[in-house]
Design a protein around this motif. Structure first.
Motif, mmCIF file in Angstrom:
data_model
loop_
_atom_site.group_PDB
_atom_site.id
_atom_site.type_symbol
_atom_site.label_atom_id
_atom_site.label_comp_id
_atom_site.label_asym_id
_atom_site.label_seq_id
_atom_site.Cartn_x
_atom_site.Cartn_y
_atom_site.Cartn_z
ATOM 1 N N ARG A 87 71.731 19.252 42.126
ATOM 2 C CA ARG A 87 70.500 20.006 41.945
ATOM 3 C C ARG A 87 70.105 20.581 43.294
ATOM 4 N NH1 ARG A 87 66.417 16.113 40.267
ATOM 5 N NH2 ARG A 87 68.074 14.624 40.583
ATOM 6 N N THR A 88 69.825 21.837 43.287
ATOM 7 C CA THR A 88 69.367 22.455 44.519
ATOM 8 C C THR A 88 67.877 22.226 44.616
ATOM 9 O OG1 THR A 88 71.010 24.109 44.140
ATOM 10 C CG2 THR A 88 69.403 24.570 45.844
ATOM 11 N N LEU A 89 67.455 21.548 45.689
ATOM 12 C CA LEU A 89 66.048 21.210 45.800
ATOM 13 C C LEU A 89 65.274 22.213 46.643
ATOM 14 C CD1 LEU A 89 66.408 17.394 46.266
ATOM 15 C CD2 LEU A 89 65.823 18.627 44.175
ATOM 16 N N THR A 90 65.964 22.876 47.521
ATOM 17 C CA THR A 90 65.277 23.885 48.337
ATOM 18 C C THR A 90 65.964 25.223 48.122
ATOM 19 O OG1 THR A 90 66.711 23.466 50.185
ATOM 20 C CG2 THR A 90 64.659 22.229 50.116
ATOM 21 N N GLU A 91 65.402 26.210 48.748
ATOM 22 C CA GLU A 91 65.955 27.546 48.516
ATOM 23 C C GLU A 91 67.128 27.797 49.453
ATOM 24 O OE1 GLU A 91 62.492 27.614 49.785
ATOM 25 O OE2 GLU A 91 62.190 26.581 47.875
ATOM 26 N N GLN A 92 68.119 26.904 49.403
ATOM 27 C CA GLN A 92 69.323 27.159 50.173
ATOM 28 C C GLN A 92 70.031 28.356 49.569
ATOM 29 O OE1 GLN A 92 71.355 25.716 52.879
ATOM 30 N NE2 GLN A 92 69.210 25.412 53.413
ATOM 31 N N PRO A 93 70.519 29.257 50.428
ATOM 32 C CA PRO A 93 71.137 30.469 49.910
ATOM 33 C C PRO A 93 72.312 30.169 48.978
ATOM 34 C CG PRO A 93 71.580 30.210 52.273
ATOM 35 C CD PRO A 93 70.541 29.208 51.904
ATOM 36 N N GLU A 94 73.064 29.170 49.309
ATOM 37 C CA GLU A 94 74.274 28.946 48.517
ATOM 38 C C GLU A 94 74.413 27.472 48.205
ATOM 39 O OE1 GLU A 94 78.736 29.887 49.310
ATOM 40 O OE2 GLU A 94 77.448 31.363 50.292
ATOM 41 N N ALA A 95 74.480 27.126 46.966
ATOM 42 C CA ALA A 95 74.640 25.720 46.610
ATOM 43 C C ALA A 95 76.096 25.308 46.769
ATOM 44 C CB ALA A 95 74.195 25.483 45.172
ATOM 45 N N ALA A 96 76.240 24.071 47.180
ATOM 46 C CA ALA A 96 77.619 23.581 47.320
ATOM 47 C C ALA A 96 78.259 23.452 45.965
ATOM 48 C CB ALA A 96 77.605 22.223 48.009
ATOM 49 N N THR A 97 79.516 23.672 45.929
ATOM 50 C CA THR A 97 80.226 23.529 44.671
ATOM 51 C C THR A 97 80.953 22.208 44.639
ATOM 52 O OG1 THR A 97 81.993 24.758 45.704
ATOM 53 C CG2 THR A 97 80.582 25.960 44.171
ATOM 54 N N ALA A 98 81.146 21.697 43.451
ATOM 55 C CA ALA A 98 81.806 20.421 43.285
ATOM 56 C C ALA A 98 83.307 20.543 43.525
ATOM 57 C CB ALA A 98 81.568 19.888 41.892
ATOM 58 N N ARG A 120 64.035 13.476 47.908
ATOM 59 C CA ARG A 120 63.542 14.817 47.612
ATOM 60 C C ARG A 120 63.314 15.625 48.877
ATOM 61 N NH1 ARG A 120 59.092 13.297 45.024
ATOM 62 N NH2 ARG A 120 60.138 11.815 43.697
ATOM 63 N N ARG A 121 63.020 14.979 49.980
ATOM 64 C CA ARG A 121 62.733 15.706 51.208
ATOM 65 C C ARG A 121 63.973 16.342 51.829
ATOM 66 N NH1 ARG A 121 58.456 12.056 54.550
ATOM 67 N NH2 ARG A 121 58.962 13.537 56.201
ATOM 68 N N ALA A 122 65.179 15.929 51.379
ATOM 69 C CA ALA A 122 66.406 16.547 51.896
ATOM 70 C C ALA A 122 66.584 17.924 51.288
ATOM 71 C CB ALA A 122 67.608 15.675 51.556
ATOM 72 N N HIS A 123 67.492 18.746 51.902
ATOM 73 C CA HIS A 123 67.757 20.075 51.355
ATOM 74 C C HIS A 123 68.335 19.969 49.984
ATOM 75 C CE1 HIS A 123 68.479 21.438 55.795
ATOM 76 N NE2 HIS A 123 67.194 21.193 55.528
ATOM 77 N N ARG A 124 69.157 18.936 49.788
ATOM 78 C CA ARG A 124 69.968 18.882 48.599
ATOM 79 C C ARG A 124 70.188 17.422 48.268
ATOM 80 N NH1 ARG A 124 75.897 19.754 47.805
ATOM 81 N NH2 ARG A 124 76.193 19.874 50.050
ATOM 82 N N ASN A 125 70.219 17.078 47.031
ATOM 83 C CA ASN A 125 70.470 15.695 46.635
ATOM 84 C C ASN A 125 71.696 15.653 45.745
ATOM 85 O OD1 ASN A 125 69.795 13.636 44.135
ATOM 86 N ND2 ASN A 125 69.434 12.762 46.161
ATOM 87 N N ILE A 126 72.594 14.714 46.027
ATOM 88 C CA ILE A 126 73.694 14.531 45.087
ATOM 89 C C ILE A 126 73.618 13.130 44.535
ATOM 90 C CG2 ILE A 126 75.205 16.205 46.219
ATOM 91 C CD1 ILE A 126 76.740 13.746 47.302
ATOM 92 N N GLN A 127 74.089 12.986 43.316
ATOM 93 C CA GLN A 127 74.062 11.680 42.647
ATOM 94 C C GLN A 127 75.479 11.201 42.475
ATOM 95 O OE1 GLN A 127 71.937 10.780 39.091
ATOM 96 N NE2 GLN A 127 70.786 9.605 40.600
ATOM 97 N N ILE A 128 75.710 9.962 42.847
ATOM 98 C CA ILE A 128 77.032 9.385 42.599
ATOM 99 C C ILE A 128 76.881 8.359 41.496
ATOM 100 C CG2 ILE A 128 78.937 8.067 43.555
ATOM 101 C CD1 ILE A 128 78.366 9.258 46.226
ATOM 102 N N VAL A 129 77.652 8.507 40.469
ATOM 103 C CA VAL A 129 77.673 7.521 39.404
ATOM 104 C C VAL A 129 79.123 7.172 39.137
ATOM 105 C CG1 VAL A 129 77.143 7.013 36.989
ATOM 106 C CG2 VAL A 129 75.554 8.384 38.357
ATOM 107 N N ASP A 130 79.406 5.878 39.234
ATOM 108 C CA ASP A 130 80.731 5.409 38.897
ATOM 109 C C ASP A 130 81.836 6.128 39.682
ATOM 110 O OD1 ASP A 130 82.235 3.586 37.643
ATOM 111 O OD2 ASP A 130 82.364 4.647 35.715
ATOM 112 N N GLY A 131 81.548 6.351 40.966
ATOM 113 C CA GLY A 131 82.580 6.893 41.838
ATOM 114 C C GLY A 131 82.784 8.389 41.750
#
Ligand code: ADP
Ligand code: MG
Lengths: 438, 233, 401
Positions: free
Chosen positions: B222-233, B205-216
């Motif tokens: 989920r954007t956890l902080t107020e980063q101006p632009e979320a990364a796209t998949a 949670r302390r990172a700017h952003r968390n990504i989850q990997i499931v099954d490769g």
């Protein structure tokens, strides 16, 4: 970077002293054993007449028993009969020609404190020195007449001149051989062909004779050979010493120098004609056969390098191979144990080449150490062989610089070969598998 | 900074083929601190290995600093790894035969710096992780947390712009884990992009952003902080 | 129980190191089995009975200085002198020194004027004292007598009438017959009667294919140089040796006299064989040693690598002997593979050795013995590390490596 690799190699070797010592020992023993044997074989295969290999020929004529071929590789007697040698000497085709054999005299000086001793003598025609390129310090060879009629002149070896005349110019002085006075007409310089190419019938690694006397002395001094005398026709032998000279016994060694192929062809037809002529007189009953062998061929034909030497050569190479495989196995074990470290280095930016080079340098270090130790072992091996051969191999059992260089080269090649696969293997492994959490 | 598009990675063993990553797409921006979570065996380490140029993907595209790195040779990849990327592992992976100074020296050697430059950098990073006094110690003489700090120092010595951490706190107790996390945050503030795999939800949670990997695959953003632009998949 | 299946797959994963060990063992077997038969052959050769009292005999070479020296007169006088010396058992005159690699030979036939199908023999020209001086054993017939001796110039042709021969020569030239009284011909019509047979004597050359074919004739020729053999009382050889040159020179200073003990001639003649035996033995020993060290090193490495596994197995209930047995069985598998490869290689190599280098044929018995030896070396080398592996604590399992 190389400096870094070397320091890593040394650190790594020091961190496993026993394993490192084992690998160095394996390479050293392999190199030492093979160098010992290969040195011996190399020295035994030397051809002191290499520079004249195309123009010198040992002559063999098949004058042997019609019922049974001569018992050697080319089925021609090694030596000639006295009468055939005399007949060949009459040819003017060869540039030089030598008829000769080994003999012995007692040697003394008039009014001298030197005790009489026996010495090996070569009884030869005058061309011996020019044909075999024997250098003179003083004087020279005898005149042509001395090859046909008795003249009591002698050429001394350098060592004999040292012993009898303390190395002074002794030309003109008198030496007493079998109580006959001989006048010194020449002294040769140090000349030690080994193997003794001009006479491989009487122990190939013996020393050169200490005195040389002309071929015209046989009848006067009733000279027999101190080398092999082989006969087959004992019934036919005539009375007296003359009977021996005219017999079918072979005991004269014969060499010719033929400067080009034309001359050689001429000499071959001369020999053919001579044998034909003899056949007409009832001699040479076997099929017409003679041989002219170059020095290099002569050494092979006479099996100067014996079967035993060849066996030892192969054994020592196989031995080296086992040592190399041993080193491969141990290096592989060692490198694989350090694979995690290599993985970390890869992750930190080392390329495969960097890892490969690092490990190859480590194995080369082992090779150099092994090579140096191997040379020391080879020196010990060589002196061991001199001891076991009871002096019979002293002229060949020694190491020259070529062999020292070859030993280091061999050790390096052996260890590089040994290190190649393990270093390649370690540089290929996927670093990620070593970085995983356990 | 990092852009993966439809990256695939499969491992073929004699009997089965494992698809560790499938159609894996992700973008990480310069200066980001991204945490990666997911069940064991989901492909997190595989992702980091590919991101760090330790492994090559079976398919797909990988851009590092807008440069396509999928088809580089070993030498070029090693160079990039050395200059741009720092690694931190759960198992620390210090070289046991080398003291701290020499451990940190390793990447600098491959970089080709001269002795003076190397010494300067080593002293600087040791200072940063607070282990200057122990430069001559061997890894075995340190505690786990200290070892991990050395590993971080080693990763930082080359001043990489991109730091990859695979469960850096997995072998540490919570106090030490927090210390390491603070160090990483500090490094991130100075501009280094960080991707960190972790099982600890608090740290994630302390990172700017968390990504989850499931099954490769990246499963949820989920954007956890107020980063101006979320990364796209 | 033997876990053969998992063991094989573990080996397969470590196939390169395992293969390297197999290969070393194979090469070692190939080399050693061929070496052993050569060594065995040479030792047998060196150990052949010479038929004579080698340790008690001194050889003397006398070379006359004057050109027209009366050697025949000198021989009689010298023999008188030598035989009367204290501690001297007997002395004889001969054209060659036994076992010295230098001598004379001839071809002998059973029919007058026969030219083919003869038997080669070493020939001695000696006097009746040769049997006693050499220490030969007369097994049939009689020795020749002083009246049968012939003394003549080398250029003269004289017919010799009687001969004593060795049993081996007798059997070769008159197989299955009593040789006494039978004639020998040397290519002409004059018969030489065989009057005695001695048990055995190798003759002048130790390497000769016909070594052991020897004939003795009652002849002494008036040559420029001649050899004497002196037999001392047992153990007194060196004492006798000291005075010989002096005594002979005192009697007649007109010659150069050289002495050498017969055992030195024999040692020199066998020096080549002795060298082969020594060098090959050293090679075989070092080879086994190096290979053993290699196996020790690799087994230790393997065990270190698998320390954790071993700990886990122990934690799961494996006994110490289970663990050691595992490594020993694994080693045997590797060794047996190596031995199979090595036996094939040994036989192939041997064919070349026989064909090209006239070495002995490798038979099954020495090969099996060497194979067993290689197996023992391999297992011995693996034993210590395997026992050490058994000492790995089950607690290792819980520690991370
Ligand atoms: N070298 C390899 N060979 C075969 N399969 C592998 C290899 N590395 C990883 N895998 C497989 O890929 C999948 C993902 O592994 P990994 O990335 O290590 O997972 P995580 O780090 O998320 O626990 C797992 O199913 C694993 O078994
Ligand atoms: Mg993982």
């Amino acid at each position: 970077m190389i400096g870094y690799y070397i320091s890593l190699a040394l650190r790594s070797l020091r961190s496993t002293p026993i394993l490192s010592a084992l690998m160095v020992a394996a390479i050293a023993v392999g190199v030492g054993a093979s160098m010992t044997v290969l040195t011996l074989n190399y020295m035994m295969s030397q051809n002191a007449l290499e520079h004249k290999d195309d123009v010198l020929f040992a002559v063999q004529l098949d004058s042997w028993d019609v019922n049974k071929a001569y018992d050697n590789a080319n089925e021609i007697p090694w030596q000639l009969t006295y009468k055939d040698a005399q007949a060949l000497l009459r040819s003017d085709i060869p540039t030089h020609q030598v008829a000769m054999h080994r003999y012995g005299f007692t040697v003394e000086l008039e009014d001298s404190a030197i005790r009489p001793y026996t010495a090996d003598i070569r009884v030869t025609t005058r061309d011996f020195f020019s044909l075999f390129d024997v250098p003179f310090i003083y004087g020279g060879t005898w005149e042509k007449t001395a090859d046909g009629s008795p003249m009591q002149v002698v050429v001394l070896s350098k060592a004999t001149n040292e012993k009898l005349f303390s190395g002074e110019n002794s030309v003109g002085k008198t030496v007493v051989l079998n109580s006959q006075p001989f006048t010194v007409i020449g002294v040769i310089d140090t000349w030690e062909p080994s193997p003794k190419i001009y006479d491989v019938n009487n122990s190939s690694f013996a020393e050169v004779e200490s005195l040389f006397v002309p071929f015209g002395l046989h009848r006067k001094l009733e000279i027999y050979s101190w080398g092999n005398t082989n006969g087959w026709d004992s019934g036919e032998e005539g009375e007296g010493y003359e009977g021996f000279l005219q017999s079918e016994s072979v005991w004269i060694q014969f060499w010719v120098e033929l400067s080009d192929s034309e001359q050689k062809a001429g000499y071959e037809s001369f020999l053919t004609a001579y044998i034909q002529g003899q056949k007409d007189q009832g001699r040479f009953e076997r099929p017409l056969k003679f041989a002219l062998s170059k020095p290099s061929e002569w050494l092979v034909l006479n099996e100067v390098l014996s079967d035993d030497n060849r066996v030892l050569g192969w054994v020592s190479l196989a031995f080296l191979l086992v040592c190399v495989i041993n080193a491969v196995a141990l290096l592989l074990a060692k490198f694989l144990r350090k694979a995690p470290e290599a993985g970390v280095r890869r992750a930190l930016g080392a390329s495969r080449n960097a890892i490969f080079t690092q490990h190859l340098i480590e194995s080369s270090t082992i090779g150099i150490l092994g090579g140096i130790a191997g040379i020391l072992l080879a020196f010990m091996g060589i002196s061991g062989i001199r001891y076991l051969a009871m002096g019979q191999l002293d002229t060949v059992a020694r190491i020259d610089w070529v062999m020292v260089a070859a030993a280091i080269g061999l050790a390096l090649i052996a260890s590089l070969l040994a290190g190649l696969y393990p270093a390649w293997r370690i540089s290929r492994t996927n670093p990620s598998i070593y970085l995983k959490t356990q | 900074m990092l852009k993966m598009h439809n990256v695939r990675k499969s491992f073929r063993t004699d009997t089965i083929e494992t698809h560790a990553l499938r159609d894996f797409s992700l973008e990480v921006k310069e200066g980001e601190f991204v945490s990666v979570t997911g069940p064991s065996g989901s492909g997190k380490t595989t992702f980091l290995n590919i991101a760090g140029l330790l492994e090559t993907p079976t398919g797909g595209q990988y851009l590092l600093d807008s440069e396509d790195v999928s088809n580089l040779n070993d030498r070029q990849r090693s160079r990039l790894r050395n200059e741009k990327i720092g690694f931190i592992f759960q198992g620390f992976n210090l070289i046991p035969d080398l003291n701290l100074f020499d451990n940190i020296d390793v990447p600098l050697r491959y970089r080709g710096f001269n002795a003076k430059e190397r010494r300067k950098r080593i002293e600087k990073v040791l200072e940063q992780v607070g282990l200057s006094a122990r430069a001559k110690h061997l890894p075995a003489q340190l505690s786990g947390g200290q070892q991990q700090r050395v590993a971080i120092a080693r990763a930082l010595a080359g001043e990489p712009r991109f730091l990859l951490a695979d469960e850096p706190t997995g072998n540490l107790d919570s106090l030490m884990a927090r210390q390491v996390m603070e160090l990483l945050e500090f490094i991130n503030e100075w501009g280094t992009t960080i991707v960190m795999v972790t099982h600890d939800p608090e740290l994630a949670r302390r990172a700017h952003r968390n990504i989850q990997i499931v099954d490769g695959q990246v499963c949820d953003l989920r954007t956890l902080t107020e980063q101006p632009e979320a990364a796209t998949a | 129980m033997l876990e053969l299946q998992p063991m094989l797959s573990a080996l397969w994963r470590n196939k390169v190191p395992a293969l390297l060990i197999s290969l070393q063992l194979a090469l070692t077997l190939a080399i050693i089995s061929n070496i052993v038969i050569i060594i065995q052959e040479r030792i047998e050769k060196i150990g052949r009975p010479t038929g004579i009292a080698v340790e008690e005999i001194i050889a003397i070479n006398v070379m006359a200085i004057p050109q027209d020296y009366d050697m025949i007169g000198a021989i009689s006088a010298d023999m008188d002198l030598l035989r009367k010396l204290p501690l001297v058992k007997d002395a004889t005159v001969t054209n060659q020194v036994p076992l010295s690699q230098s001598g004379s030979a001839g071809t002998f036939y059973t029919q007058p004027n026969q030219k083919v199908g003869g038997e080669n023999s070493n020939r001695y020209n000696t006097d009746p004292n040769f049997i006693n001086t050499l220490g030969l054993k007369l097994v049939a017939g009689r020795n020749f007598t002083n009246t049968e001796m012939q003394y003549y110039d080398p250029s003269e042709i004289r017919d010799v009438n009687v001969a004593v021969i060795t049993q081996q020569f007798a059997e070769n030239i008159y197989p299955g017959q009593d040789p006494i009284g039978k004639p020998l011909y040397d290519g002409d019509s004059h018969p030489i009667e065989i009057i005695g047979v001695v048990e055995r004597h190798l003759g002048a050359w130790v390497d000769w294919s016909k070594a052991g074919n020897v004939a003795f004739f009652p002849i002494a020729r008036n040559t420029q140089d001649i050899n004497y053999l002196v037999r001392a009382e047992p153990g007194k050889r060196d004492e006798v040796l000291k005075t010989l040159v002096e005594k002979l020179s005192e009697r007649d200073p007109q010659r150069v006299i050289k002495t050498r003990i017969l055992s030195e001639y024999v040692a020199r003649s066998y020096a080549g064989d002795n060298l082969m035996v020594k060098v090959l033995s050293i090679v075989a020993a070092t080879l086994s040693f190096i290979v053993a060290l290699g196996i020790v090193g690799l087994t230790i490495f393997w065990i270190n690598q698998r320390a954790k596994q071993i700990g886990v197995k122990r934690a799961l209930g494996a006994t110490r002997s289970n663990i050691s047995r595992y490594f020993l069985v694994e080693n045997s598998l590797i060794a047996v593979t190596g031995i199979a490869l090595g036996s094939a290689a040994a036989l192939i190599v041997n064919q070349y050795m026989v064909r090209d280098y006239s070495q002995p044929v490798l038979t099954l018995v020495p090969l099996s013995i060497c194979a067993l030896l290689v197996l023992v070396v391999s297992l011995t080398a693996a034993l210590a590390p395997a026992l050490r592996a058994a000492n790995i604590s089950p607690a290792t399992a819980t520690r991370s490596v």
